[in-house]
Scaffold this active site. Structure first.
Site, PDB file in Angstrom:
ATOM      1  N   SER A 143       9.413  62.493 -58.441  1.00 52.50           N
ATOM      2  CA  SER A 143       9.357  63.415 -59.486  1.00 52.50           C
ATOM      3  C   SER A 143       9.777  64.471 -59.225  1.00 52.50           C
ATOM      4  O   SER A 143      10.100  65.310 -59.976  1.00 52.50           O
ATOM      5  CB  SER A 143       7.893  63.556 -59.820  1.00 52.50           C
ATOM      6  OG  SER A 143       7.520  62.170 -60.338  1.00 52.50           O
ATOM      7  N   GLU A 381      14.247  58.334 -64.993  1.00 52.02           N
ATOM      8  CA  GLU A 381      14.631  59.705 -65.827  1.00 52.02           C
ATOM      9  C   GLU A 381      13.560  60.549 -66.012  1.00 52.02           C
ATOM     10  O   GLU A 381      13.508  61.323 -66.868  1.00 52.02           O
ATOM     11  CB  GLU A 381      15.540  59.410 -66.863  1.00 52.02           C
ATOM     12  CG  GLU A 381      16.624  58.727 -66.630  1.00 52.02           C
ATOM     13  CD  GLU A 381      17.704  59.527 -65.927  1.00 52.02           C
ATOM     14  OE1 GLU A 381      18.191  59.021 -64.759  1.00 52.02           O
ATOM     15  OE2 GLU A 381      18.334  60.551 -66.427  1.00 52.02           O
TER      16      GLU A 381
HETATM   17  C1  LIG Z   1      13.570  49.903 -61.632  1.00 53.06           C
HETATM   18  C2  LIG Z   1      13.844  51.279 -61.296  1.00 53.06           C
HETATM   19  C3  LIG Z   1      15.251  51.901 -61.395  1.00 53.06           C
HETATM   20  C4  LIG Z   1      15.433  53.181 -60.922  1.00 53.06           C
HETATM   21  N1  LIG Z   1      16.565  53.915 -61.143  1.00 53.06           N
HETATM   22  C5  LIG Z   1      16.926  54.979 -60.577  1.00 53.06           C
HETATM   23  C6  LIG Z   1      18.314  55.294 -60.377  1.00 53.06           C
HETATM   24  O1  LIG Z   1      19.263  54.572 -61.339  1.00 53.06           O
HETATM   25  N2  LIG Z   1      18.641  56.536 -59.932  1.00 53.06           N
HETATM   26  C7  LIG Z   1      17.460  57.269 -59.287  1.00 53.06           C
HETATM   27  O2  LIG Z   1      17.871  58.543 -58.950  1.00 53.06           O
HETATM   28  N3  LIG Z   1      16.253  56.818 -59.272  1.00 53.06           N
HETATM   29  C8  LIG Z   1      15.819  55.824 -60.003  1.00 53.06           C
HETATM   30  N4  LIG Z   1      14.476  55.230 -60.259  1.00 53.06           N
HETATM   31  C9  LIG Z   1      13.456  56.058 -59.413  1.00 53.06           C
HETATM   32  C10 LIG Z   1      12.675  56.866 -60.599  1.00 53.06           C
HETATM   33  O3  LIG Z   1      13.430  57.973 -61.303  1.00 53.06           O
HETATM   34  C11 LIG Z   1      11.284  57.240 -59.810  1.00 53.06           C
HETATM   35  O4  LIG Z   1      10.506  56.137 -59.337  1.00 53.06           O
HETATM   36  C12 LIG Z   1      10.603  58.106 -60.462  1.00 53.06           C
HETATM   37  O5  LIG Z   1      11.302  59.452 -60.956  1.00 53.06           O
HETATM   38  C13 LIG Z   1       9.150  58.425 -60.215  1.00 53.06           C
HETATM   39  O6  LIG Z   1       9.118  58.930 -58.603  1.00 53.06           O
HETATM   40  P1  LIG Z   1       8.138  58.439 -57.721  1.00 53.06           P
HETATM   41  O7  LIG Z   1       8.611  56.946 -57.839  1.00 53.06           O
HETATM   42  O8  LIG Z   1       8.816  58.736 -56.289  1.00 53.06           O
HETATM   43  O9  LIG Z   1       6.905  58.569 -58.053  1.00 53.06           O
HETATM   44  P2  LIG Z   1       6.108  59.932 -57.560  1.00 53.06           P
HETATM   45  O10 LIG Z   1       7.091  61.119 -57.998  1.00 53.06           O
HETATM   46  O11 LIG Z   1       5.642  59.834 -56.303  1.00 53.06           O
HETATM   47  O12 LIG Z   1       4.892  59.775 -58.683  1.00 53.06           O
HETATM   48  C14 LIG Z   1       3.839  58.918 -58.741  1.00 53.06           C
HETATM   49  C15 LIG Z   1       2.856  59.164 -59.677  1.00 53.06           C
HETATM   50  O13 LIG Z   1       2.444  60.342 -59.819  1.00 53.06           O
HETATM   51  C16 LIG Z   1       2.555  61.172 -61.027  1.00 53.06           C
HETATM   52  N5  LIG Z   1       3.182  62.722 -60.782  1.00 53.06           N
HETATM   53  C17 LIG Z   1       3.908  63.008 -59.880  1.00 53.06           C
HETATM   54  N6  LIG Z   1       4.067  64.254 -60.009  1.00 53.06           N
HETATM   55  C18 LIG Z   1       3.312  64.633 -60.901  1.00 53.06           C
HETATM   56  C19 LIG Z   1       2.718  66.050 -61.344  1.00 53.06           C
HETATM   57  N7  LIG Z   1       3.303  67.069 -61.064  1.00 53.06           N
HETATM   58  N8  LIG Z   1       1.688  66.036 -62.257  1.00 53.06           N
HETATM   59  C20 LIG Z   1       0.976  65.006 -62.718  1.00 53.06           C
HETATM   60  N9  LIG Z   1       1.565  63.613 -62.517  1.00 53.06           N
HETATM   61  C21 LIG Z   1       2.692  63.665 -61.390  1.00 53.06           C
HETATM   62  C22 LIG Z   1       3.954  60.366 -61.645  1.00 53.06           C
HETATM   63  O14 LIG Z   1       3.956  60.670 -63.005  1.00 53.06           O
HETATM   64  C23 LIG Z   1       3.738  58.991 -61.139  1.00 53.06           C
HETATM   65  O15 LIG Z   1       2.831  58.401 -62.056  1.00 53.06           O
HETATM   66  C24 LIG Z   1      14.433  53.889 -60.549  1.00 53.06           C
HETATM   67  C25 LIG Z   1      12.938  53.520 -60.223  1.00 53.06           C
HETATM   68  C26 LIG Z   1      12.967  52.062 -60.728  1.00 53.06           C
HETATM   69  C27 LIG Z   1      11.445  51.559 -60.519  1.00 53.06           C
END
Ligand SMILES: Cc1cc2nc3c(=O)[nH]c(=O)nc-3n(C[C@H](O)[C@H](O)[C@H](O)COP(=O)(O)OP(=O)(O)OC[C@H]3O[C@@H](n4cnc5c(N)ncnc54)[C@H](O)[C@@H]3O)c2cc1C
Length: 404
Positions: A143, A381
């Site tokens: 994120s 996204e």
């Molecule tokens: C099947 C799949 C396909 C994907 N495809 C792509 C792709 O094509 N390209 C790409 O770049 N990425 C891709 N992603 C990655 C996706 O964009 C990320 O998983 C997503 O942005 C969340 O990041 P993270 O998993 O590191 O979770 P984190 O950022 O670690 O978040 C974990 C939890 O904490 C919450 N959180 C984080 N920060 C805050 C805040 N400030 N306030 C409140 N809540 C918060 C989040 O909402 C989430 O619920 C894909 C992921 C999956 C599972």
């Protein structure tokens, strides 16, 4: 001024055509590729060729994600129904067929939207026809995308990329990957630029594919960049680090891609609603649109509530896309659409599983699959929580430093 809540007339043929494709070409292979994870859906090649043909003839405007571009020239902003609106409408229909297969469609990747959003005219021509994945996420950065640590260092006429990208949708199958990297981490978010890296470039390798809850037809790759050299002309947009402009360039991509992800959720949820209505009717549950919900059975009342929630998501999706077509700033509306549709997509598909009981949970129907497929649309996204944060910042007029 009256608000017309109907689909624009000029896009109805496109919408209907997308629906036919979804019904006749995607649905029949939907379960097959849900079970055969990582197997390439070869049937899509023919479909992609068809879409290319439509685009060449001009009839395919907005047939997929590649149609998204904000044209700063030409006619002044007014009341235009353009390629953004056409794209969300046709993508929703395709996702009524299958989200995982839509995400696997050649030449229609999220990286294509990034190229369409930020490339200059020369790059647009050079990358025309490429199938581009999008690589932002890293092992230590999700994120908080301003924190990415993949580096790009200029060396002569080339940038040298080093870093690891994870969860790259279509990362194995696409022809190229749009990679976010920092030119200088000490300059913060303004130094983040995107680079088009062609498949097969030395120093870039797909490390593995992920096994997932849903959208199993779509490949999700871990990609390593190890002294990977790309021509400096592959940096999308301007190489200048404009600290005042900050993250705006890179973030502009999201204003265009979030309505698309919203449309995927709208399409998948519609599929679940349509099938649930049929199954409820077969079970003798009557849904009456003219009677108050509290005078109907609990199942019918639940169904009506889900449909109104779905309609809210659809209208926000249309608004965000329409604003992009008319060159109105739409970051707030794009995030509202993504937040609402992402949540509604998951809620509706899982509630449909619940309403249909054992049939909902069984592999005999696709309801359980849609329940699994829709979850990702509330994550990638920008997650639900991140969209809410963006909406709150915009409404309260606070910066990302002021509201974290
Ligand atoms: C099947 C799949 C396909 C994907 N495809 C792509 C792709 O094509 N390209 C790409 O770049 N990425 C891709 N992603 C990655 C996706 O964009 C990320 O998983 C997503 O942005 C969340 O990041 P993270 O998993 O590191 O979770 P984190 O950022 O670690 O978040 C974990 C939890 O904490 C919450 N959180 C984080 N920060 C805050 C805040 N400030 N306030 C409140 N809540 C918060 C989040 O909402 C989430 O619920 C894909 C992921 C999956 C599972």
């Amino acid at each position: 001024m009256a608000i017309n809540l109907e689909d624009p007339k000029k896009f109805r043929p496109l919408r209907d055509q997308a629906h036919q494709v979804a019904m006749n070409m995607l649905r029949p292979i939907s379960r097959k590729y849900d079970l055969a994870e990582h197997e390439y859906p070869k049937e899509l090649d023919m479909l992609a060729a068809m879409i290319d043909g439509l685009s060449e003839s001009g009839a395919g405007e907005g047939a997929g994600a590649a149609g998204v571009r904000r044209d700063d020239k030409g006619e002044p902003a007014g009341n235009k129904n353009g390629s953004n609106l056409a794209s969300v409408m046709s993508i929703a229909e395709m996702c009524w067929g299958d989200v995982g297969l839509l995400l696997s469609m050649p030449r229609q990747g999220l990286g294509n939207s990034a190229i369409a959003s930020v490339a200059n005219e020369e790059q647009l021509k050079r990358f025309d026809g490429t199938w581009a994945a999008m690589a932002i996420t890293e092992p230590a950065t999700g994120s908080d995308s301003a924190n990415i640590s993949t580096t790009a260092v200029l060396d002569g006429d080339e940038y040298v990329l080093n870093g690891e990208k994870i969860y790259v949708t279509s990362g194995d199958r696409a022809d190229s990957v749009v990679v976010w990297a920092t030119l200088d981490k000490s300059l913060g978010r303004a130094a983040i630029k995107s680079f088009v890296v062609q498949k097969g470039t030395p120093g870039m390798r797909v490390e593995r594919l992920e096994h997932k809850l849903g959208i199993k037809a779509s490949d999700t790759a871990v990609i390593i960049f190890d002294d990977c050299r790309v021509p400096k002309e592959n940096l999308l947009g301007s190489p200048e680090i404009d600290v005042k402009q900050g993250f705006a360039g890179a973030m502009a991509t999201f204003d265009n891609t979030r309505p698309l992800v919203a449309s995927m959720a709208v399409g998948c949820a519609r599929a679940a609603l349509d099938l649930t209505r049929d199954l409820l009717e077969q079970a003798g549950v009557e849904i009456d649109y003219d009677k108050p919900a509290y005078n109907q059975s609990a199942a019918a009342a639940k169904f009506l509530q889900m449909e109104s929630d779905w309609e809210g998501a659809r209208l926000l999706m249309m608004q965000a896309a329409w604003m992009a077509d008319n060159r109105q700033p739409n970051s707030l509306e794009a995030s509202m659409a993504k937040a609402k549709a992402g949540r509604v997509g998951s809620d509706v598909t899982l509630s449909c599983v619940e309403l249909c009981g054992t049939l909902g949970y069984s592999e005999a129907e696709l309801l359980e699959k849609w329940g699994r497929d829709s979850k990702i649309l509330d994550i990638f996204e920008g997650t639900q929580q991140i969209q809410q944060l963006i909406v709150a910042r915009r409404i309260l007029g606070l910066s990302s430093a002021e509201l974290k």
